[in-house]
Enzyme design. Structure first.
Site, PDB file in Angstrom:
ATOM      1  N   CYS A   1       0.831  -1.201   0.000  1.00 52.99           N
ATOM      2  CA  CYS A   1       0.000   0.000   0.000  1.00 52.99           C
ATOM      3  C   CYS A   1       0.864   1.249   0.000  1.00 52.99           C
ATOM      4  CB  CYS A   1      -0.950  -0.002   1.201  1.00 52.99           C
ATOM      5  SG  CYS A   1      -2.234   1.276   1.071  1.00 52.99           S
ATOM      6  N   ASP A   2       0.215   2.377  -0.264  1.00 52.16           N
ATOM      7  CA  ASP A   2       0.873   3.629  -0.643  1.00 52.16           C
ATOM      8  C   ASP A   2       2.140   3.956   0.135  1.00 52.16           C
ATOM      9  OD1 ASP A   2      -1.406   3.653  -2.113  1.00 52.16           O
ATOM     10  OD2 ASP A   2      -2.136   5.587  -1.430  1.00 52.16           O
ATOM     11  N   LYS A   3       2.040   4.117   1.459  1.00 57.43           N
ATOM     12  CA  LYS A   3       3.187   4.596   2.231  1.00 57.43           C
ATOM     13  C   LYS A   3       4.170   3.490   2.550  1.00 57.43           C
ATOM     14  CE  LYS A   3       0.907   8.322   1.989  1.00 57.43           C
ATOM     15  NZ  LYS A   3      -0.266   7.687   1.365  1.00 57.43           N
TER      16      LYS A   3
ATOM     17  N   SER B   1      -4.826  11.945  -2.939  1.00 55.91           N
ATOM     18  CA  SER B   1      -4.632  10.575  -3.357  1.00 55.91           C
ATOM     19  C   SER B   1      -4.183  10.546  -4.805  1.00 55.91           C
ATOM     20  CB  SER B   1      -5.948   9.804  -3.211  1.00 55.91           C
ATOM     21  OG  SER B   1      -5.899   8.591  -3.924  1.00 55.91           O
TER      22      SER B   1
ATOM     23  N   CYS C   1      -4.690  -0.691  -5.036  1.00 57.40           N
ATOM     24  CA  CYS C   1      -5.589   0.016  -5.964  1.00 57.40           C
ATOM     25  C   CYS C   1      -5.046  -0.016  -7.381  1.00 57.40           C
ATOM     26  CB  CYS C   1      -5.785   1.452  -5.501  1.00 57.40           C
ATOM     27  SG  CYS C   1      -6.534   1.586  -3.872  1.00 57.40           S
TER      28      CYS C   1
END
Length: 575
Positions: A130-132, A478, A202
């Protein structure tokens, strides 16, 4: 411990826990876990995963970590698997939980560092989804500077709703459509059930996939390892290969700072712009560079963006998702056309032990795929992400322009002192087209935590007004955000930046082509306002967010929390 070993541990950290009579107590713990003498004599390789059950981004990471560990074993070293945290933005979005997201990046880096230091591991495979967690894991690699390989857990597959592919962006935008009367509650509930069909991050070119592309472009990940979606069985091969590769790096003594040079960071920024990637990359690349002792600020990133064409037709600005990008040839295919047109530094070393150019020298351009355009015929000649400077943002700001038809905006400000206040107004449709919505006190210190504003921006698009208003914040957006949405405005409001002095009705002018963002208020008037301004009290008086607010730096330098490699007096890998 008298057997002849293939490995000379005299310069490896694990000698401190495995070598000599004085380490008998330490070795007793390894025997307790089922290791034999041979395994103890081998290098110890940390295999760090961000597995948890918070969201589908992370649920495939445990098994991929185990496969990577099998690769380490097959190559003749001893894997030590451990987990770290993840805060998943899709779950944290739109409420107080988002304050934890950006701080989690640094906690991930810190916790991996502490685990590696405390147990004296010699190398690192990092698995993130995930992103971070992606930049956090790569920051740890650069900070420790032990031989390292990064592995992305893979993207989610698209869902299907009434014959069309959908993903999480569609659900966020459907919330706005429902609020505006454009979608029934029954349809919204039906969409939410099918938009995310299984494991993976995502699917569009949002932050996770952007940073996965960075991992390949910067040389820390094996070629094509970010291409396959999480559910695909072939991910096992990529994971095992990552484990084998890190042992080869250990034998060669090739470390992350040998790979991630300034030219490698430029390559990474080029790939971000060429894919129309997330604006968050302009926060994470400076932070990663900071760990390597390289000054690579928002302005440096933006200068690279400005000379890079947008060539990958990916959501949210384009049509396709990560699965399609992988089927088109992934990052190697993208880099093929970029290198052919002289836009990449082909001599940068990578974790394969070969240069970027050598990795793709046998790869031929696939003219039949439709996702990646050749540089000679780009989607747009300017990059998909643009830096802005001006009287409203002396330290800079960032906007994703991929897919935007309107690259300039001028209108009166409508000011909100929190995301919640703005989202509430948007939900009531209590705004006018032509306005510039300003959300402040959401920066790294002021938030604290620099929250993302996807709930608000997606609601605007769901109401059909995403192109008719602009949104400016000292917080973040985002990677799924689209529209004239400017983030990372600095200095932030909590530090007394100009954004703290904006009042309702002030005219703000944005020009993405010129790279400017201006507050059309006279300097003497701003000084009068400044004289009467005081920072609001911090929201937290203790705990992790309090600690973060005390240490975090400005967004244009990466929102980092420590002095970085430039101030270090020793490097872990050399102990």
């Amino acid at each position: 411990m008298g057997r002849q070993s293939r490995w000379d541990k005299s310069k490896l950290p694990s000698r401190h826990v495995t070598e000599g009579p004085q380490r008998a107590p330490h070795r007793s713990y390894f025997y307790a876990m089922g290791l034999g003498t041979r395994e103890i004599e081998q290098p110890l390789v940390g295999v760090a995963t961000c597995w948890n059950e918070a969201a589908p981004c992370n649920t495939a990471l445990m098994r991929q970590g185990q496969w990577a560990a099998q690769g380490v074993t097959a190559a003749g070293a001893t894997p030590r698997v451990f987990n770290t945290i993840t805060v998943t933005d899709g779950i944290a979005m739109g409420h107080e939980g988002m304050r934890s997201s950006l701080p989690s990046r640094d906690v991930i880096a810190d916790s991996v560092e502490l685990t590696m230091r405390g147990h004296a591991y010699d190398a690192l495979v990092g698995v993130a989804g995930c992103d971070k967690s992606l930049p956090g894991m790569m920051m740890a690699m650069l900070r420790l500077n032990v031989p390292s390989v990064f592995l992305y857990g893979g993207s989610i597959l698209p869902g299907e709703f009434r014959g069309r592919p959908v993903n999480i962006k569609d659900v966020f935008e459907a919330v706005g459509s429902h609020a505006a009367g454009g979608m029934s509650l029954e349809d919204l509930c039906a969409l939410e059930r099918v938009a995310c069909p299984g494991d993976g991050a995502c699917g569009g070119q949002y932050t996770a996939n952007t940073m996965a592309c960075v991992s390949e472009a910067i040389g820390l990940a094996l070629p094509l390892s970010s291409a396959l979606p999480a559910p695909f069985p072939d991910r096992e091969g990529h994971a095992r290969a990552a484990g084998e590769a890190v042992v080869a790096l250990l034998e060669r003594g090739l470390r992350p700072r040998d790979i991630c040079t300034r030219k490698a960071f430029e390559n990474a920024a080029i790939v971000v712009a060429a894919t129309g990637g997330s604006t968050n990359a302009a926060l994470h690349l400076p932070a990663m560079a900071h760990e390597a002792g390289i000054v690579f600020t928002l302005r440096d990133v933006a200068q690279v963006f400005a000379r890079t064409p947008w060539i990958a037709d990916l959501q949210p600005g384009g049509q396709y998702v990560a699965k399609d990008m992988g089927e088109a040839g992934g990052v190697p295919m993208l880099m093929r056309t970029l290198l052919d047109h002289g836009l990449l530094h082909g001599d940068c070393m990578t974790v394969t032990g070969r240069t970027l150019a050598e990795n793709i020298e046998r790869l031929t351009w696939n003219a039949d795929q439709r996702v990646i355009y050749p540089v000679s015929k780009p989607i747009t000649s300017n990059g998909g992400v643009v830096g802005l400077w001006g009287s409203l943002a002396p330290d800079g700001a960032i906007v994703k322009v991929a897919g935007l038809e309107r690259l300039s905006f001028r209108g009166p400000a409508r000011v909100f002192d929190s995301e919640e206040a703005c989202f509430e107004a948007v939900s009531r449709q209590d705004y006018r087209t032509g306005e510039v919505l300003v959300i402040r006190y959401e920066g790294p210190k002021g938030g604290p935590g620099m929250r993302e504003m996807l709930s608000t921006t997606a609601a605007l698009y769901g109401q059909g007004t995403g192109g008719d208003v602009a949104l400016i914040t000292d917080g973040r957006f985002s990677g799924a955000t689209r529209g004239m949405c400017i983030g990372h405005v600095g200095p932030e409001a909590q530090e007394g930046g100009p954004i703290a002095l904006v009042r309702d009705g002030d005219v703000i002018a944005i020009d993405a082509m010129a790279g400017t963002i201006e507050l059309e208020v006279a300097a003497d008037e701003l000084e009068r306002r400044r004289a009467g301004w005081t920072p609001p009290p911090q929201r937290f008086g203790s705990g992790a967010l309090w600690k973060y607010a005390q240490s975090v730096g400005p967004a244009h330098l990466g929102a980092v929390t420590h002095p970085g490699a430039g101030a270090e007096t020793s490097v872990y890998a050399d102990i």
